[in-house]
Design a protein around this motif. Structure first.
Motif, short mmCIF file in Angstrom:
data_model
loop_
_atom_site.label_atom_id
_atom_site.label_comp_id
_atom_site.label_asym_id
_atom_site.label_seq_id
_atom_site.Cartn_x
_atom_site.Cartn_y
_atom_site.Cartn_z
N ASN A 2 60.16 -2.22 75.55
CA ASN A 2 59.47 -1.19 74.78
C ASN A 2 59.77 -1.33 73.29
O ASN A 2 60.91 -1.56 72.89
CB ASN A 2 59.91 0.19 75.26
N ARG A 3 58.70 -1.17 72.47
CA ARG A 3 58.84 -1.31 71.02
C ARG A 3 58.55 0.02 70.33
O ARG A 3 57.61 0.72 70.68
CB ARG A 3 57.92 -2.38 70.48
N PHE A 4 59.36 0.32 69.32
CA PHE A 4 59.18 1.52 68.52
C PHE A 4 59.31 1.15 67.05
O PHE A 4 59.90 0.12 66.70
CB PHE A 4 60.22 2.58 68.89
N PHE A 5 58.74 1.99 66.18
CA PHE A 5 58.86 1.78 64.74
C PHE A 5 59.85 2.79 64.17
O PHE A 5 59.93 3.93 64.64
CB PHE A 5 57.50 1.96 64.06
N GLY A 46 58.26 -2.13 60.45
CA GLY A 46 56.93 -2.05 59.87
C GLY A 46 56.66 -3.07 58.79
O GLY A 46 55.59 -3.11 58.20
N GLU A 47 57.65 -3.92 58.53
CA GLU A 47 57.53 -4.95 57.50
C GLU A 47 57.83 -6.33 58.06
O GLU A 47 58.33 -7.21 57.38
CB GLU A 47 58.48 -4.63 56.33
N ASN A 48 57.56 -6.50 59.36
CA ASN A 48 57.71 -7.77 60.06
C ASN A 48 59.12 -8.04 60.56
O ASN A 48 59.40 -9.10 61.13
CB ASN A 48 57.24 -8.95 59.22
N GLY A 49 60.04 -7.10 60.36
CA GLY A 49 61.39 -7.24 60.88
C GLY A 49 61.52 -6.57 62.24
O GLY A 49 61.08 -5.44 62.43
N ILE A 50 62.13 -7.28 63.21
CA ILE A 50 62.30 -6.76 64.57
C ILE A 50 63.80 -6.72 64.89
O ILE A 50 64.52 -7.68 64.66
CB ILE A 50 61.59 -7.66 65.61
N TYR A 51 64.22 -5.58 65.42
CA TYR A 51 65.62 -5.41 65.82
C TYR A 51 65.69 -5.18 67.33
O TYR A 51 64.95 -4.36 67.87
CB TYR A 51 66.24 -4.22 65.10
N ASP A 74 56.70 -12.61 65.27
CA ASP A 74 55.79 -13.76 65.29
C ASP A 74 54.39 -13.36 65.72
O ASP A 74 53.58 -14.19 66.13
CB ASP A 74 56.33 -14.85 66.22
N THR A 75 54.10 -12.05 65.63
CA THR A 75 52.80 -11.56 66.12
C THR A 75 51.78 -11.32 65.01
O THR A 75 50.66 -10.89 65.29
CB THR A 75 52.98 -10.25 66.92
N GLU A 76 52.16 -11.59 63.76
CA GLU A 76 51.22 -11.36 62.66
C GLU A 76 50.39 -12.62 62.39
O GLU A 76 50.92 -13.73 62.35
CB GLU A 76 51.96 -10.93 61.40
N PRO A 77 49.08 -12.46 62.20
CA PRO A 77 48.21 -13.62 61.96
C PRO A 77 48.43 -14.22 60.58
O PRO A 77 48.97 -13.56 59.69
CB PRO A 77 46.80 -13.02 62.07
N PRO A 78 48.02 -15.48 60.38
CA PRO A 78 48.21 -16.14 59.09
C PRO A 78 47.21 -15.71 58.02
O PRO A 78 47.31 -16.15 56.87
CB PRO A 78 48.02 -17.62 59.44
N ARG A 146 52.61 -5.42 67.31
CA ARG A 146 52.48 -5.85 65.91
C ARG A 146 53.83 -5.72 65.20
O ARG A 146 54.66 -4.88 65.54
CB ARG A 146 51.44 -4.99 65.18
N GLY A 147 54.02 -6.55 64.19
CA GLY A 147 55.21 -6.46 63.36
C GLY A 147 54.98 -5.65 62.11
O GLY A 147 55.92 -5.30 61.40
N VAL A 148 53.72 -5.34 61.84
CA VAL A 148 53.32 -4.59 60.65
C VAL A 148 52.33 -3.51 61.08
O VAL A 148 51.47 -3.76 61.92
CB VAL A 148 52.68 -5.51 59.59
N ILE A 149 52.46 -2.34 60.51
CA ILE A 149 51.48 -1.29 60.75
C ILE A 149 50.39 -1.40 59.70
O ILE A 149 50.67 -1.28 58.50
CB ILE A 149 52.12 0.10 60.67
N PRO A 150 49.14 -1.64 60.08
CA PRO A 150 48.07 -1.71 59.08
C PRO A 150 47.97 -0.42 58.28
O PRO A 150 48.14 0.67 58.83
CB PRO A 150 46.81 -1.92 59.94
#
Length: 252
Positions: A2-5, A46-51, A74-78, A146-150
């Protein structure tokens, strides 16, 4: 897993601790998922960092997590795609935000056009709408890993596009009367370009004068084929194609 922000202010790396204090997340962790101490969860800043962390305590208003590992998502597109969406009626905007977030959108800007029917009553109503739309983006980002919240920005007027579009590598505007330039042919020359703007009209589409203005602003009108797509469909189609051709949809 489970992922949370979590807010950056609640991530205390030198103490290896993270606090989750969003009431809905706290309830979801303890009451819905029935997670307990020593269970492992993911927390995104929310800035691509995952803990990766272990729950140490769960209280009524807060969950404390002990950090075990940090990594980059590693889930953000190029590519970074911004959708300028003519504000539609009803709950269509919510669906657009949800699905575009799942597909990898970078940001969404509500757009007022000549044929926009929905009018936000006042500043208070606008703030309430934006907060609601941003929450939908956050929930969709959580669900889709996602690693970033749009970011859902403040509504802008069509005339504001002139200055805004200068920051993009290229901008496209689907238009039902365009018959020469298709998305497929356009993208052949866009490999390596990263910042992309997509401009979608409301239910009634764009007026011809707006298309002419968009061209002056540097946008390229394109056709999406012989069928007319709804406003809530067009953005999905363009974003999916961009992610497939220039992004990471379907793998590398």
């Amino acid at each position: 897993m489970n992922r949370f922000f979590a807010d950056r202010k609640n991530i205390i790396e030198d103490q290896q601790r993270i606090f989750i204090d969003d009431p809905e997340d706290v309830k979801h962790i303890g009451k819905v998922l029935r997670l307990a101490e020593k269970d492992i969860i993911e927390i995104c800043d929310g800035e691509n960092g995952i803990y990766i962390g272990e729950i140490s305590t769960i209280s009524k208003g807060k969950v404390e997590v002990k950090i075990q590992e940090k990594k980059i998502s590693d889930t953000e597109p190029p590519i970074e795609v911004t959708l300028f969406q003519g504000i539609p009626k009803g709950a269509k905007m919510e669906m657009i935000i949800q699905k575009c977030t799942e597909l990898g959108i970078h940001s969404i800007i509500p757009l007022n056009t000549s044929r926009t029917v929905v009018q936000l009553k006042d500043r208070k109503d606008e703030i309430k709408k934006i907060e609601r739309w941003q929450k939908i983006a956050q929930e969709a980002a959580k669900q889709s890993k996602r690693g970033v919240i749009p970011n859902v920005g403040q509504p802008i007027e069509f005339s504001d596009l002139e200055e805004t579009l200068a920051a993009f590598d290229f901008a496209i505007i689907p238009y039902e009367k365009e018959t020469r330039i298709g998305l497929k042919s356009l993208l052949k020359n866009k490999i390596g370009q990263r910042k992309i703007a997509v401009i979608i009209g409301p239910e009634g589409g764009f007026e011809e004068a707006e298309i002419e203005k968009a061209k002056e602003f540097g946008s390229v009108p394109i056709t999406l084929g012989k069928r007319i797509l709804r406003t809530e469909t067009a953005g999905f189609v363009v974003l999916s194609t961009l992610m497939y051709e220039l992004g990471d949809l379907g793998g590398i």
